[in-house]
Write an enzyme that holds these catalytic residues in place. Structure first.
Site, PDB file in Angstrom:
ATOM      1  N   GLU A   1     -13.777 125.977  96.874  1.00  0.00           N
ATOM      2  CA  GLU A   1     -14.496 124.694  96.832  1.00  0.00           C
ATOM      3  C   GLU A   1     -15.451 124.715  95.629  1.00  0.00           C
ATOM      4  OE1 GLU A   1     -14.791 121.581  98.321  1.00  0.00           O
ATOM      5  OE2 GLU A   1     -16.404 121.423  96.858  1.00  0.00           O
TER       6      GLU A   1
ATOM      7  N   ARG B   1     -19.597 111.730 108.581  1.00  0.00           N
ATOM      8  CA  ARG B   1     -18.658 112.624 107.900  1.00  0.00           C
ATOM      9  C   ARG B   1     -19.192 114.058 107.869  1.00  0.00           C
ATOM     10  NH1 ARG B   1     -18.213 115.492 103.459  1.00  0.00           N
ATOM     11  NH2 ARG B   1     -16.129 115.879 102.601  1.00  0.00           N
TER      12      ARG B   1
ATOM     13  N   TYR C   1     -21.077 100.612 113.261  1.00  0.00           N
ATOM     14  CA  TYR C   1     -20.768 101.379 114.479  1.00  0.00           C
ATOM     15  C   TYR C   1     -21.772 102.515 114.619  1.00  0.00           C
ATOM     16  CZ  TYR C   1     -18.051 103.984 110.922  1.00  0.00           C
ATOM     17  OH  TYR C   1     -17.639 104.645 109.789  1.00  0.00           O
TER      18      TYR C   1
ATOM     19  N   ASP D   1      -6.704 113.007 100.450  1.00  0.00           N
ATOM     20  CA  ASP D   1      -6.841 112.061  99.341  1.00  0.00           C
ATOM     21  C   ASP D   1      -6.122 112.526  98.083  1.00  0.00           C
ATOM     22  OD1 ASP D   1      -8.321 110.423 100.952  1.00  0.00           O
ATOM     23  OD2 ASP D   1     -10.177 110.516  99.768  1.00  0.00           O
TER      24      ASP D   1
HETATM   25  C1  FAD Z   1     -16.457 103.666 102.357  1.00  0.00           C
HETATM   26  C2  FAD Z   1     -15.497 104.631 102.973  1.00  0.00           C
HETATM   27  C3  FAD Z   1     -15.293 104.594 104.342  1.00  0.00           C
HETATM   28  C4  FAD Z   1     -14.365 105.450 104.938  1.00  0.00           C
HETATM   29  N1  FAD Z   1     -14.155 105.365 106.274  1.00  0.00           N
HETATM   30  C5  FAD Z   1     -13.237 106.151 106.859  1.00  0.00           C
HETATM   31  C6  FAD Z   1     -12.998 106.071 108.260  1.00  0.00           C
HETATM   32  O1  FAD Z   1     -13.628 105.283 108.968  1.00  0.00           O
HETATM   33  N2  FAD Z   1     -12.069 106.890 108.816  1.00  0.00           N
HETATM   34  C7  FAD Z   1     -11.351 107.784 108.058  1.00  0.00           C
HETATM   35  O2  FAD Z   1     -10.506 108.506 108.627  1.00  0.00           O
HETATM   36  N3  FAD Z   1     -11.553 107.894 106.723  1.00  0.00           N
HETATM   37  C8  FAD Z   1     -12.467 107.100 106.105  1.00  0.00           C
HETATM   38  N4  FAD Z   1     -12.683 107.207 104.767  1.00  0.00           N
HETATM   39  C9  FAD Z   1     -11.845 108.120 103.958  1.00  0.00           C
HETATM   40  C10 FAD Z   1     -12.241 109.576 104.042  1.00  0.00           C
HETATM   41  O3  FAD Z   1     -13.619 109.739 103.749  1.00  0.00           O
HETATM   42  C11 FAD Z   1     -11.394 110.388 103.054  1.00  0.00           C
HETATM   43  O4  FAD Z   1     -10.053 109.981 103.109  1.00  0.00           O
HETATM   44  C12 FAD Z   1     -11.455 111.868 103.398  1.00  0.00           C
HETATM   45  O5  FAD Z   1     -12.767 112.325 103.410  1.00  0.00           O
HETATM   46  C13 FAD Z   1     -10.618 112.666 102.393  1.00  0.00           C
HETATM   47  O6  FAD Z   1     -10.771 114.039 102.637  1.00  0.00           O
HETATM   48  P1  FAD Z   1     -10.169 115.103 101.626  1.00  0.00           P
HETATM   49  O7  FAD Z   1     -10.527 116.438 102.199  1.00  0.00           O
HETATM   50  O8  FAD Z   1      -8.759 114.784 101.342  1.00  0.00           O
HETATM   51  O9  FAD Z   1     -10.930 114.855 100.253  1.00  0.00           O
HETATM   52  P2  FAD Z   1     -12.461 115.083  99.880  1.00  0.00           P
HETATM   53  O10 FAD Z   1     -13.352 114.796 101.028  1.00  0.00           O
HETATM   54  O11 FAD Z   1     -12.699 114.324  98.621  1.00  0.00           O
HETATM   55  O12 FAD Z   1     -12.556 116.649  99.598  1.00  0.00           O
HETATM   56  C14 FAD Z   1     -12.066 117.217  98.418  1.00  0.00           C
HETATM   57  C15 FAD Z   1     -12.851 118.491  98.154  1.00  0.00           C
HETATM   58  O13 FAD Z   1     -12.296 119.158  97.019  1.00  0.00           O
HETATM   59  C16 FAD Z   1     -13.332 119.631  96.194  1.00  0.00           C
HETATM   60  N5  FAD Z   1     -12.800 119.750  94.826  1.00  0.00           N
HETATM   61  C17 FAD Z   1     -12.475 118.760  93.952  1.00  0.00           C
HETATM   62  N6  FAD Z   1     -12.020 119.270  92.792  1.00  0.00           N
HETATM   63  C18 FAD Z   1     -12.054 120.631  92.933  1.00  0.00           C
HETATM   64  C19 FAD Z   1     -11.709 121.728  92.087  1.00  0.00           C
HETATM   65  N7  FAD Z   1     -11.250 121.533  90.819  1.00  0.00           N
HETATM   66  N8  FAD Z   1     -11.851 122.992  92.564  1.00  0.00           N
HETATM   67  C20 FAD Z   1     -12.302 123.227  93.830  1.00  0.00           C
HETATM   68  N9  FAD Z   1     -12.665 122.212  94.660  1.00  0.00           N
HETATM   69  C21 FAD Z   1     -12.532 120.942  94.242  1.00  0.00           C
HETATM   70  C22 FAD Z   1     -14.424 118.563  96.326  1.00  0.00           C
HETATM   71  O14 FAD Z   1     -15.699 119.068  95.969  1.00  0.00           O
HETATM   72  C23 FAD Z   1     -14.317 118.214  97.802  1.00  0.00           C
HETATM   73  O15 FAD Z   1     -15.151 119.019  98.619  1.00  0.00           O
HETATM   74  C24 FAD Z   1     -13.627 106.381 104.136  1.00  0.00           C
HETATM   75  C25 FAD Z   1     -13.868 106.448 102.767  1.00  0.00           C
HETATM   76  C26 FAD Z   1     -14.796 105.584 102.189  1.00  0.00           C
HETATM   77  C27 FAD Z   1     -15.026 105.659 100.705  1.00  0.00           C
END
Ligand code: FAD
Length: 396
Positions: free
Chosen positions: A28, A102, A217, A302
């Protein structure tokens, strides 16, 4: 298993890997886990997995479990539709509908990863170039305190590094960058005991307006109210780096957006002490399984399928991805690339559907004219049948 990124997807994947009998190493880039983000809704498709992983009691301590979801007109305040949650969701889907911060979901997964004791979590470790060989994948990692990257090796690599994924850029050369949608989320958290009684709430309320919607909520057992206003906005500084996504925001933005809104919605907006503004980006729906995995590398969350938050499923899909990774990793007799291929085959159509529905919801939620009239009439006639989504909540 090497895992790039320690967000919701990365930590959920680490848990799933260890449950499948693998060891995981998470890299991370952040030096410490901070309280980023705001509220999340988790449908029963995601909470069912957390329950299966014995995280139900921990979830119950941190989350709120609203009794219903209500859709209202932002302009008039009129109720357009209702969906029973609470015990009804349990009865229909065998798991709860939860709303939580979150950071609390992340903390819950982090605690579970640490309790398992089979995951090495490297903070302050930025991943770089990856190389796939026949029997191994090698990844360059640069730790904050080291000038040079070192190379680590594993049987497989999961790109869980979010919207701007470096793993994705290498797995899918020529892939365009994420779409900057022109939509923004103004997010705020309010302490409920400090609010006038009329503004406190224990349900999910979605307010639909022209070119905007708002969602509120409870989180943290109901102690806090999550409030988000989602708007289509032209941006004066459009050339600014779209990666600067989580910024302090003056109250004028949401205030102007809600100018024509009903009194309760405007009152809630006025009660917000501090706003943050997020620029919303996504990608077109996944079009083929090859987007999700190739060889010994797979993408989750994502990194794989970013979407507008209009179905509240981004984190939910990341958790589902992780669970599927756990399933395929447990298939001991099968080659690792074939197992990841199977993950991609199992997941790509579902995540594409969720991405497409999220985009469609932007049009439906923000509609004006005939489309809005049709939407409101459909909700009045169909009610719960329109708001409930068995295809989504019952799981894959
Ligand atoms: C306004 C808003 C409301 C939302 N509401 C909801 C909801 O109600 N319900 C729901 O299910 N989802 C919701 N989401 C979506 C949700 O927040 C994301 O889809 C989810 O957090 C994605 O998780 P992830 O682990 O894929 O990515 P991220 O949370 O982006 O995690 C990626 C991680 O990788 C790390 N990283 C990046 N590049 C590197 C690198 N080169 N080397 C090492 N580490 C790296 C980052 O620091 C980060 O910690 C919402 C999003 C938004 C913007």
């Amino acid at each position: 298993m090497l895992i790039a990124g320690g967000g919701i997807g990365g930590l959920a994947a680490a848990l799933a890997c260890v449950r499948a009998g693998w060891r995981a190493r998470v890299f991370e880039s952040a030096p410490a886990f901070a309280e980023v983000g705001a509220g999340l809704q988790l449908g029963p498709n995601a909470t069912r997995i957390l329950h299966r992983w014995d995280l139900g009691p921990a979830l119950a301590e941190l989350a709120a479990f609203p009794e219903r979801l209500e859709v209202r007109s932002a302009a008039s305040g009129r109720t357009l539709g209702r969906l029973r949650l609470g015990a009804d969701t349990w009865r229909r889907y065998g798991a709860p509908y939860a709303t939580l911060h979150r950071a609390d979901l992340h903390g819950l997964l982090h605690a579970a990863v640490q309790a398992q004791g089979e995951t090495a979590l490297h903070l302050g470790s930025r991943i770089g170039a990856l190389r796939q060989r026949a029997d191994v994948v090698a990844l360059a990692v640069r730790r904050d305190e080291q000038p040079q990257a070192t190379e680590v090796e594993g049987d497989a690599l999961l790109g869980a590094d979010g919207l701007w994924s470096g793993v994705r850029a290498q797995l899918l050369p020529g892939d365009p960058p994420p779409r900057v949608t022109g939509q923004f989320a103004y997010r705020a958290l309010l302490r409920q005991p400090a609010l006038p009684a009329a503004l406190r709430s224990s349900q999910v309320t979605v307010w639909l307006g022209t070119g905007l919607h708002a969602v509120q909520y409870p989180v943290r057992g109901g102690e806090w109210l999550n409030f988000v206003v989602l708007v289509e906005e032209s941006e004066p500084g459009a050339a600014t780096d779209p990666r600067g996504w989580d910024l302090d925001a003056p109250p004028e933005g949401p205030r102007a957006a809600l100018q024509g809104a009903c009194a309760p919605l405007r009152a809630l907006c006025e009660a917000v002490p501090h706003w943050r503004r997020w620029r919303l980006c996504d990608r077109p729906p996944v079009a083929a399984p090859e987007t999700l995995a190739a060889g010994r590398v797979a993408l989750i969350g994502d990194a794989a399928h970013p979407m507008l938050p209009y179905l509240a499923q981004g984190a939910g899909m990341a958790i589902e991805d992780a669970a599927e990774i756990g399933h395929v990793l447990a298939m001991d007799a099968v080659d690792v690339p074939l197992r990841l291929r199977r993950y991609a085959l199992q997941r790509w159509q579902r995540v594409a559907r969720v991405q497409a529905r999220s985009t469609r919801n932007a049009r439906v939620f923000h509609a004006s004219g005939a489309l809005r009239w049709g939407r409101d009439a459909a909700m009045a006639v169909l009610g719960e049948r329109l708001l409930d989504m068995p295809w989504l909540y019952a799981g894959q």
